[in-house]
Design a protein around this motif. Sequence first.
Motif, PDB file in Angstrom:
ATOM      1  N   ARG A   1       0.789  -1.187  -0.186  1.00 30.21           N
ATOM      2  CA  ARG A   1      -0.027  -0.255  -0.048  1.00 30.21           C
ATOM      3  C   ARG A   1       1.129   1.224   0.159  1.00 30.21           C
ATOM      4  O   ARG A   1       1.312   1.896  -1.205  1.00 30.21           O
ATOM      5  CB  ARG A   1      -1.111  -0.185   0.774  1.00 30.21           C
TER       6      ARG A   1
ATOM      7  N   ALA B   1      -9.334  -4.315   6.965  1.00 31.09           N
ATOM      8  CA  ALA B   1      -9.803  -3.306   5.906  1.00 31.09           C
ATOM      9  C   ALA B   1      -9.952  -4.796   4.635  1.00 31.09           C
ATOM     10  O   ALA B   1     -10.622  -5.804   5.044  1.00 31.09           O
ATOM     11  CB  ALA B   1      -7.905  -3.047   4.895  1.00 31.09           C
ATOM     12  N   ARG B   2     -10.495  -4.022   3.474  1.00 32.45           N
ATOM     13  CA  ARG B   2     -11.056  -4.790   2.374  1.00 32.45           C
ATOM     14  C   ARG B   2     -10.116  -4.162   1.553  1.00 32.45           C
ATOM     15  O   ARG B   2      -9.518  -3.305   1.503  1.00 32.45           O
ATOM     16  CB  ARG B   2     -12.295  -4.001   1.854  1.00 32.45           C
ATOM     17  N   VAL B   3      -9.412  -5.834   1.003  1.00 27.79           N
ATOM     18  CA  VAL B   3      -8.696  -5.595   0.499  1.00 27.79           C
ATOM     19  C   VAL B   3      -9.199  -5.873  -1.461  1.00 27.79           C
ATOM     20  O   VAL B   3      -9.685  -6.941  -1.041  1.00 27.79           O
ATOM     21  CB  VAL B   3      -7.180  -6.458   0.945  1.00 27.79           C
TER      22      VAL B   3
ATOM     23  N   ALA C   1      -5.664  -3.048  -3.348  1.00 25.21           N
ATOM     24  CA  ALA C   1      -6.909  -1.772  -2.996  1.00 25.21           C
ATOM     25  C   ALA C   1      -6.642  -2.026  -1.902  1.00 25.21           C
ATOM     26  O   ALA C   1      -7.829  -2.714  -1.336  1.00 25.21           O
ATOM     27  CB  ALA C   1      -7.296  -1.749  -3.987  1.00 25.21           C
ATOM     28  N   VAL C   2      -6.345  -1.297  -0.917  1.00 21.16           N
ATOM     29  CA  VAL C   2      -6.486  -1.524   0.575  1.00 21.16           C
ATOM     30  C   VAL C   2      -6.897  -0.706   0.714  1.00 21.16           C
ATOM     31  O   VAL C   2      -7.020   0.726   1.391  1.00 21.16           O
ATOM     32  CB  VAL C   2      -5.051  -1.430   1.194  1.00 21.16           C
ATOM     33  N   GLU C   3      -8.308  -1.005   1.385  1.00 18.25           N
ATOM     34  CA  GLU C   3      -9.155   0.395   1.731  1.00 18.25           C
ATOM     35  C   GLU C   3      -9.245   0.176   3.336  1.00 18.25           C
ATOM     36  O   GLU C   3     -10.111  -0.877   4.060  1.00 18.25           O
ATOM     37  CB  GLU C   3     -10.391   0.246   0.777  1.00 18.25           C
ATOM     38  N   PHE C   4      -9.622   1.245   4.099  1.00 19.85           N
ATOM     39  CA  PHE C   4      -9.818   1.392   6.009  1.00 19.85           C
ATOM     40  C   PHE C   4     -10.787   2.201   5.393  1.00 19.85           C
ATOM     41  O   PHE C   4     -11.135   1.799   7.029  1.00 19.85           O
ATOM     42  CB  PHE C   4      -8.174   2.116   5.900  1.00 19.85           C
ATOM     43  N   ARG C   5     -11.701   2.298   5.093  1.00 17.51           N
ATOM     44  CA  ARG C   5     -13.322   3.226   5.286  1.00 17.51           C
ATOM     45  C   ARG C   5     -14.010   2.621   5.355  1.00 17.51           C
ATOM     46  O   ARG C   5     -14.398   2.413   4.072  1.00 17.51           O
ATOM     47  CB  ARG C   5     -13.180   4.669   4.436  1.00 17.51           C
ATOM     48  N   LEU C   6     -13.886   1.612   6.201  1.00 13.98           N
ATOM     49  CA  LEU C   6     -15.171   0.758   6.391  1.00 13.98           C
ATOM     50  C   LEU C   6     -16.173   0.880   7.318  1.00 13.98           C
ATOM     51  O   LEU C   6     -16.488   1.371   8.233  1.00 13.98           O
ATOM     52  CB  LEU C   6     -14.685  -0.791   6.664  1.00 13.98           C
TER      53      LEU C   6
END
Length: 312
Positions: A157, A262-264, A278-283
Amino acid sequence: MSRIPLIIDCDPGVDDAVALFLAFAAPDALDLLAITTVAGNVSADQTARNARILRQIAGREDVPVYAGAQGPLVREPVEAGHFHGETGLGDLALFEPGEPVAPGHAAQAIVRLVMARPAGAVTLAVIGPMTNVALAMALEPAIVPRLGRIVAMGGARREGGNVTASSEYNIHADPHAAGKVIGSGVPVVLLGLDATHQVRATQARIAAIRALATPPALAIAQLLDFSVRVEKVLVGWDAPPVHDPCTIAYLLAPELFVTRPARVGIETASPLTLGHTAVEFRLEDLSAATVHWATEIDHEGVFALLLRRLAP
Ligand code: BDR
Ligand code: CA
């Protein structure tokens, strides 16, 4: 402490070798069910042979080695021999291993070992391209709810990629498999370059390992010396990162790691970003996240653990 039933899926590989030696040295904590090998850093035949050589150096021929996928699910193979040497094990003097590979494909072995144990029992450490694991999930989807967790080295990331601008080798080498495995719903701890770049083989650390003077410690010191030379030329670093052993260290001492839910997602649509994570921390719901992304590692702690475990 009860032992963790563990399968290590790998493509040895210099840093895979260090990971295997660490796992071999922890029989009180890890119930090593099998090593499964996959084409990656070098060919499938070579990774299976290397795993057999490494277990013999460690005196752990009790652990079966199953050979697996000869190449990625969809994309063309991409090896990393320039980082790991022609054989995959740097300039280590290789020999013909005494024991053969176990019969059957690695993916079948994963299915059999997971299905033979209670739900949640088996942990997978995945330190190469995820082809075997994706194949096992396709072969027997019932292993998905049955697998305890996957601890994998892969992705990048904030650090950017080590193969392309944004993709890390294990994901880049089989992005389609990685997408299936990481998106499967099995709890995954993902140790990407953001974390593993914090763990460096300095001269002092290599010297401390060499001083232990056991066959695994001497082999590790020689492998890391090789990495120092190669990474200096290819990347310009004095102390190369030591990626794969972080997965085993996580199993043995999770308190050394900081992870975030995270959602990856794995990018497969564009050749420019193939294998990008694509590492998304805004969950919306952090507690529903099945992936945990490692952000920090106590690298002193990881090396102290390695030294403690490898000590004669
Ligand atoms: C990963 O790529 C391989 O070359 C290493 O063995 C490690 O698993 C690091 O990006
Ligand atoms: Ca590897």
